[in-house]
Each structure stands twice: as C-alpha cells, then as structure tokens.
Design an enzyme around this catalytic site. Structure first.
Site, PDB file in Angstrom:
ATOM      1  N   ASP A   1      -4.383  -3.408   5.716  1.00 12.18           N
ATOM      2  CA  ASP A   1      -4.745  -2.818   7.001  1.00 12.18           C
ATOM      3  C   ASP A   1      -6.241  -2.842   7.268  1.00 12.18           C
ATOM      4  O   ASP A   1      -6.673  -2.769   8.405  1.00 12.18           O
ATOM      5  CB  ASP A   1      -4.233  -1.378   7.113  1.00 12.18           C
TER       6      ASP A   1
ATOM      7  N   ASP B   1      -9.152  -6.435   3.546  1.00 14.07           N
ATOM      8  CA  ASP B   1      -7.860  -6.896   3.033  1.00 14.07           C
ATOM      9  C   ASP B   1      -7.543  -8.318   3.481  1.00 14.07           C
ATOM     10  O   ASP B   1      -6.597  -8.926   2.983  1.00 14.07           O
ATOM     11  CB  ASP B   1      -6.727  -5.973   3.509  1.00 14.07           C
TER      12      ASP B   1
ATOM     13  N   ASP C   1       0.848  -1.175   0.000  1.00 10.97           N
ATOM     14  CA  ASP C   1       0.000   0.000   0.000  1.00 10.97           C
ATOM     15  C   ASP C   1       0.896   1.241   0.000  1.00 10.97           C
ATOM     16  O   ASP C   1       2.116   1.131   0.187  1.00 10.97           O
ATOM     17  CB  ASP C   1      -0.905  -0.032   1.239  1.00 10.97           C
TER      18      ASP C   1
END
Length: 840
Positions: free
Chosen positions: A559, A563, A310
């Site tokens: 997070d 996910d 990310d």
C-alpha cells in the site's frame, strides 16, 4: 466549514459544474475507436482462418474455371459462415472491451477535493481549474496545480523532466500532472487540466488498463500457427496423393477434398472464445472487488503458491479505535496525539490511525482544531519506514517544542528514561502486543530534538481481524497455497493476529533478524517461517526474491510508496484500493477495492476457474475436429478403395467443406462460449497449476483422442449401415452422417466439462445445446438451407439410426471421461474428488 488549519474553501458545486461545462473532463485525449470495417477485417487475422480464406478463394477460382454454370453453393456457404464467425468474434471483442472499460472506471484514481468547504474523494476526471485538492505522500498529481500549503513537500518529476532526485516544493510553486508526491502533505489549486496540462501536452497516458496480450494468448497464437502449419502440410500431402491417383483433370474435386480436410481440422472459434473468456473472467473478479489492471495476472493467479500479505486492513478491518492510553502525563499525551498528526477529523481525511487518535482526543474534550490554533508549526519530519516515527515542531507558549509519535521500540530508545524504567516499559509493550493491540509511542522534546526525549507513554489501538479471513486462510491452505504475514507491526501483535486468523506461527522473525542472516540462512528461514514483523519494504523485496528463487509463484500485497519495487517483483502484485497510494495501484497487477485478504483468495479462485474453462473448451473443440478429420480422410480413402463415386465420377466425400464448416460454427460458437461461463466451486481443492504445464495436459489429450476416435468409429458405422444394411441412397447417408456429427458433438459439451472437478449447474450450456440442435434440424428441413449444404430429407428410420448413434457416441465419451477422471485422481500427487454428475 473551512479546512482545519487553513482558510481554504474550494469551489462551490455549482461553480464546479459551470467550469466542467466550459473546460470538459480532466482526461487526456484518447485515440478514436477503430472503424467497424477495420474491426471486422481484423477478425480474419488468424493463421487458422487464413487457411479457410485461401481455400475459399481457390474454390471460387475453380468454380470460375469450370464455366460458372451452377451456383457455387459450397463456396457461398463457406463465405457466409466465415462472416457469421467474424460477426461472433466482433460481438465477443466488443463484450471484452466493455468489460475492460468498466474495470478501467473502477480502477480510476481519486483525489481529496475541497468542494463547498468539505473534503471528499472524487474521481480525478471531475477536477476543474480552481479546485482545491489535498495530496499526501504516494499520490499522483492529477492535474497541473499551484501549491497553497506545503508540509515538507517533495515531488518526483522524473516522468516529465528526467530528474533523478525529488524536488522540494514551497507555497506558490507549480506542480505538474503525472508527477509523484514522495514526501509530505499539501493543498494545491488546480490550474490546468486534461489536454492543457503538462501530461496532456505530451499526450502521454500514465495510468490505464493495458491492452497487451497475456502469456496464455501468446501461447495460443503460437499453438494456432503450429496447428495451421500441420493442417496445410496434411492438406497438401493428401491433395498431392489425390492428384496422383485421380489425375489433373479432377484437380477441382481433389482441391475441394483438401479444403474439406482443412475445414475439419481448423478450430475457427478458438481465438474469439479465448478473448471473451478472459474478459468475462476479469468482469467476475471486479464483482468480487478485485480489479485486474493487467490481463497477464489472470493466468498467474491460477499458479500462485504463496500469498505474502500485510496485516493492517488486509487481515484486519483497518477500523482502528484507541482502547486506552498508558501515560505518565495523560494531558501531554493527548496533545502529542493531536499535534503530531496530519489527519482532519471534520473531513474524515487522512490516515486511519491518525483519525483514530483525533477521535480519541476529541472524545475527551481536546478539540483538535482549538489545539492546532494555539500551535504554530515550524518544521516537520514526516513518518518514513526508514526511521519509523513522525516529528512535528512548533511554537507553544512562546517556546519551541517537538512532539513525536512512532514505533514503541524506536521512541523508547530515543527517550531519557533510565535503564530500569525502559525495561519496565518494554515489558508493558510486550504484554500489550501479545494481547493483539497495535501500539504507538508518544514523546516530546525541546526545540527540534529527536533524542533524550520526554516519554509520554503508549497508545493501545485495537484493529479487529476480519471475520471472513480465517475461512479464507483455511481455503488457501487447502488449495496448496502458503500464507505469509509480512507486517511492520510488533512481533507479539503479529503473532497474536496470525494465530487468530489461522496462519501457523511457530516462530516470528523480525526485519532486524533478517538483516543478520547469511544468504543460505535467509533461504532456510523464508522457507519455514510464516510470520515476519517489523519489516521494511526492502525486507519485503528480499523475501519475494528468495521465494521466487525457490520456484514459488508469489502474490504480494502493498500500500505504501516504497512497496512498489516488491509489487513489481512479485508474480502478482496486489495494490490496496482504499488505503494504497497511487503508485502502488499503478504498479499492481490487481487492485483490491476492499483491501480484504478474502478478496485475494476469491481472485485466485476466479483465476483458476478461468484456466479450467479454457481447458474445457479446448478439449471440446479439438475432440470435434479430430472426429471430423478422421471421418473425412477415412471416408475418402474408403470411397476410393471400393470405387464409390458421385454422379460426376468424382470420389464421394462423406462430408462437404460447407457441411464441415457449419459443424464447426454450430459447435465452436455458442457451446464453447457457454463452457467459458462455467463456475467451478471445487477449483480450490487442488494444488496450484504449474505455469509451465502445456495447454493440453495429459487428461485433455486422452479425452480428445478417445472421444474423437469413438465418435469417428460411430460415424463410419452410420456410413456403412445405412447404404449396405438399410439400402438408403448416398445423399441420405451423407445427410445422416452430417446430422450425426453436428448433433453428436453438441452433446460432447457435457463430458468435455467433466474434468477432475464438479462444475456448478450452467443453464447456458443447456441453452447452447438446444439452440444447436434446432439449428441443425433447420439445415436438413428448410429448402434454402438444404440446397446450400447439399442435404436431403430423411425418413423416420434414418432419424432413429441417427438418434441411436448420437446416444452411443455420447455414452462412449462419458465412459472415456470417467476412465480418464479415475486415472487422473488416483495418480500419485493428485487430489481425489467426487465425480461430476451428468448434465449438471
């Protein structure tokens, strides 16, 4: 001060301490530790040690059948050394457990707790009945509790009830420990903890460090069983041959020879050293902010070929600041920033983005608490990746109004702006994103409207890239690891940040574009593009599956609640320790305590180093065992051919079983453990290891064969030169061979650690070698040990021969390691590195 928007105060610290003394910690009952004797006995549960235990039993039986007239020094020595080996294994196991306990504490879940009127993150173990806690989407309910306030609260109770769908919760409803908040925000009062909670009553531990065997440990178990079978076959074959040649009247002596052969071949210390190597490795990872939740991930880390990361908080600092607000109505924009917001500025609780919005509004004279007091919430639509905005509806000036914040393109598409105005704002969005800003759009509408909204403009947020990330990205690429950015941000923002940190950005593909691709086109795009923007968790999962189908070993960060599937599908799931939800931390293989990309690269480096050290001590142990095996078998047959026998008429063996086991204890213990502590700074100069590669690669097999054979040849020379050229007695010759094999093997620690990498200096290796030398000298000098191991005093000339032989065998091993290194780094596809220096 009371919690904003509520009248909750929570417990005082003094009251919480009194209740903790009364109710105990909020933890589930755990199994009492295994007793010492049971743990000690478990040290012998290895196929390799079964061979030695069987040999010990039969050795004692032979001694008893022959009259028990002399003290069975050999059998006693074997028993004592086996106990010492078990004691070492017990210590190493305890060391491993201590390391895992520390990791479990680091990975322990935390919860926002209201104490003395202030919110603070506390370990869930510290909760007591009466505590007021705050839970958001993605949090695991840490204890049974009653809902005090609820904002669109929905809880997944399937872990307890098996219900397929989340259950909506209202004020006064009860929630249960172990269940999961999937939507909304709530304050709750703890009612039952630990054994009294729902999970306690079911005696089910939801979150713990798993104590399962890793694939590597399972492979070593299989490997050990194969070695044991081969050893037993060889011992039986040679024993049968000995009986055929010597006759059954010498059964005891022939059997002792078979015992000696088995002892020479068994690497007794391998299981214990492997355990402590993994434990110390994960302890080092924890010091670098990477907490291992599943040991299997340690092996996978060394093979990672792709990191899918990310952007926010991983590549950037997650230190969001509002740089500016571009709005046609600045006052209304500030109200939207405060009212469509669940963070609490005075407490510092909430999403970093929402806290940044509150800080900006507060700094411009818009007190968040005062604005919220004049706005009574009616309904809420929490942010979700599926719709990419948040709506809050409330009563304002006698009427109902909604404030929204979310992705610019989504809010813009729902606004009442004309086509020309939309185009103008799209140009601004693109321009700001290319400057690297993270953008948030604001809007308002009457009632609970989510369409034909009044556009309130853009919030420009700045989240600077972490300064250490560019170097970490460079190191990953040099190590043959591809780095992908997979983010929900705007494509232009993603491109700018990627270019800043060193990720190649020839093209940026959005989640919408992924949806339109055929399977073949998707595979091509995922194989070539390094930056993906505006992706959902479903897109992350598709990217992971395509990469794995192409044979890549993928590490994936996550997070949010959604996910979790992608993290579970990845070879190494990386959960965020600071901003990650409880669910992502539970399914993750590693938890990054600092949410930093550089920590991912550091964890991969440690994973590679652990496997490198395992290769080193396997090389070291098996080179020892090969030389002993060759010396025992070769020496025994040579004695038979030339008629060399001891005083009782038995064939003279070059080494006794007790001597061989002592060599293995001295060399398999401290030196092998010291090798597991090696640091390998150059481990990131090689491409990822193939997970299907054998435990003993070609270079290791070559080293074992060359160095082990060379050492055996020198040992044969000692056995021949001393009696034939120098006229020494057979006891002196055997003692010299014993001393040579043990001391010579200690020096093999140095060439064994010389792979195609340059290890860092390791003082523990030097200490282990010196300790081994002193132990070996004691065995040939102290009378009690001399009787136990059947050794005699050596004249000075023999000491010189032994010293010269040790130097010769060491030099041959060094030469072998250099030749093997040269071939390994010049093979096609290998990365050439400088050769390690001597005795570093």
């Amino acid at each position: 001060m009371p919690c904003p928007g509520t009248r909750l105060q929570g417990l005082t610290s003094d009251e919480a301490e009194r209740r903790r003394a009364r109710f105990g910690p909020n933890s589930l009952p755990h199994t009492p530790p295994e007793g010492l004797w049971r743990r000690l006995l478990r040290q012998f549960q290895s196929p390799l040690l079964y061979v030695l235990l069987f040999a010990l039993v039969v050795d004692l039986a032979v001694w008893a059948s022959e009259g028990s007239e002399v003290i069975p020094y050999e059998a006693l020595a074997i028993a004592v050394i086996l106990l010492l080996n078990a004691g070492l294994g017990l210590w190493q196991e305890r060391k491993a457990e201590d390391a895992l306990e520390k990791l479990s504490e680091l990975a322990a879940p935390q919860v926002w707790t209201l104490r003395d009127g202030k919110l603070a993150r506390r370990n869930c173990r510290e909760l007591v009945p009466g505590d007021v806690i705050r839970l958001d989407a993605g949090d695991r309910v840490p204890a049974d509790a009653t809902v005090l306030t609820a904002q669109n609260l929905s809880v997944d109770q399937s872990v307890l009830t098996g219900e397929s769908f989340p259950v909506d919760k209202a004020v006064g409803d009860e929630t249960f420990s172990g269940t999961l908040v999937v939507r909304g925000k709530s304050y709750l009062e703890v009612t039952r903890i630990g054994p009294e909670s729902a999970m306690g009553r079911l005696a089910t531990l939801i979150s713990h460090v798993e104590e399962e065997k890793t694939p590597l440990e399972r492979r070593l178990d299989v490997f050990g069983r194969r070695v044991a079978r081969v050893i037993l076959f060889l011992a039986a074959l040679i024993g049968a041959t000995g009986l055929a040649l010597e006759g059954f009247e010498r059964f005891g002596h022939v059997f002792l020879f078979a015992v000696a052969l088995a002892v020479a071949a068994v690497p007794e210390g391998l299981p214990a050293v492997l355990t402590v190597t993994l434990a110390l490795g994960v302890e080092r990872m924890a010091k670098r902010n990477a907490v291992v939740r599943r040991l299997a991930a340690v092996e996978a880390l060394g093979s990672v070929t792709v990191i899918a990361t990310d952007k926010t908080g991983t590549l950037t600092e997650n230190r969001l600041d509002v740089r500016d607000v571009d709005s046609p109505d600045g006052e209304r924009a500030l109200r939207a920033m405060v009212l469509s917001n669940d963070a609490e500025l005075s407490m510092g609780a909430g999403d970093p983005l929402e806290l940044a919005l509150l800080r900006y509004a507060d700094g411009r004279g818009n007190d968040p608490e005062r604005l919220r007091e004049g706005f009574s919430r009616v309904s809420l639509r929490a942010f979700d990746a599926a719709w990419k905005f948040m709506r809050v509806t409330g009563i304002e000036n006698g009427g109902t109004v909604s404030y929204l914040k979310g992705a610019p393109e989504v809010i813009l598409s729902r606004s009442a702006l004309s086509g020309t105005e939309r185009d103008r704002w799209k140009e601004r969005i693109e321009a700001y994103a290319e400057e690297g800003y993270r953008l948030l759009a604001l809007a308002e509408g009457p009632g609970e409207s989510e369409e034909s909204l009044t556009w309130l403009g853009l919030v420009k947020l700045w989240d600077p890239p972490r300064p250490e990330v560019p170097d970490a990205v460079r190191r990953a690429r040099e190590a043959g690891i591809r780095v992908l950015m997979v983010t929900g941000d705007h494509p232009a923002t993603a491109r700018t940040v990627a270019a800043t940190v060193g990720i190649e950005t020839d093209e940026v593909v959005t989640g919408g574009e992924l949806d339109s691709l055929s399977p073949a086109a998707l595979e091509s795009v995922v194989g070539e593009v390094n930056v993906f923007a505006r992706v959902t968790p479903e897109h992350k999962l598709r990217i992971i599956e395509v990469l794995k189908s192409k044979g890549e070993i993928v590490a994936m960060t996550g997070d949010g609640v959604n996910d979790a599937p992608a993290l579970k599908r990845a070879d190494v799931g990386l959960g965020m320790g600071k901003r990650g939800s409880d669910v992502t931390r539970e399914v993750a293989d590693l938890v990054l305590l600092d949410d930093n990309f550089a920590t991912i690269v550091a964890a991969i480096e440690e994973g590679r180093s652990i496997y490198e050290n395992i290769q080193k001590f396997i090389r070291f142990l098996f080179s020892t065992n090969l030389s002993e095996l060759l010396v025992v078998t070769g020496g025994a047959f040579a004695s038979f051919l030339i008629g060399l026998r001891d005083a009782t008429g038995n064939i003279l063996l070059p080494l006794t079983a007790a001597q061989l086991l002592w060599i293995n204890l001295v060399t398999d213990g401290a030196p092998a453990l010291a090798l597991s502590l090696d640091r390998n700074p150059e481990v990131m100069t090689r491409r990822p290891r193939d997970p299907a590669s054998p435990l003993l690669d070609r270079s290791s097999v070559q080293f074992i064969m060359l160095s082990g054979t060379a050492k055996a040849i020198v040992a044969y020379a000692v056995l021949l030169v001393l009696p034939l050229a120098l006229g020494e007695s057979l006891p002196v010759t055997r003692t010299a061979a014993f001393l040579f094999l043990a001391a010579g093997q200690l020096l093999f620690t140095y060439p064994a650690r010389q792979t195609d990498l340059r290890p860092a200096p390791n003082a523990m290796v030097h200490a282990a070698v010196v300790l081994g030398f002193l132990s070996q000298v004691a065995v040939v000098q102290l009378p009690a040990l001399m009787r136990a191991f059947d050794t005699v005093a050596l004249p000075a000339s023999v000491w010189l021969v032994v010293a010269a032989s040790i130097a010769l065998s060491w030099g041959m091993a060094e030469l072998a390691s250099r030749v093997i290194w040269w071939h390994s780094v010049t093979r096609p596809g290998s990365r050439r590195v400088s050769f390690p220096s001597e005795l570093e």
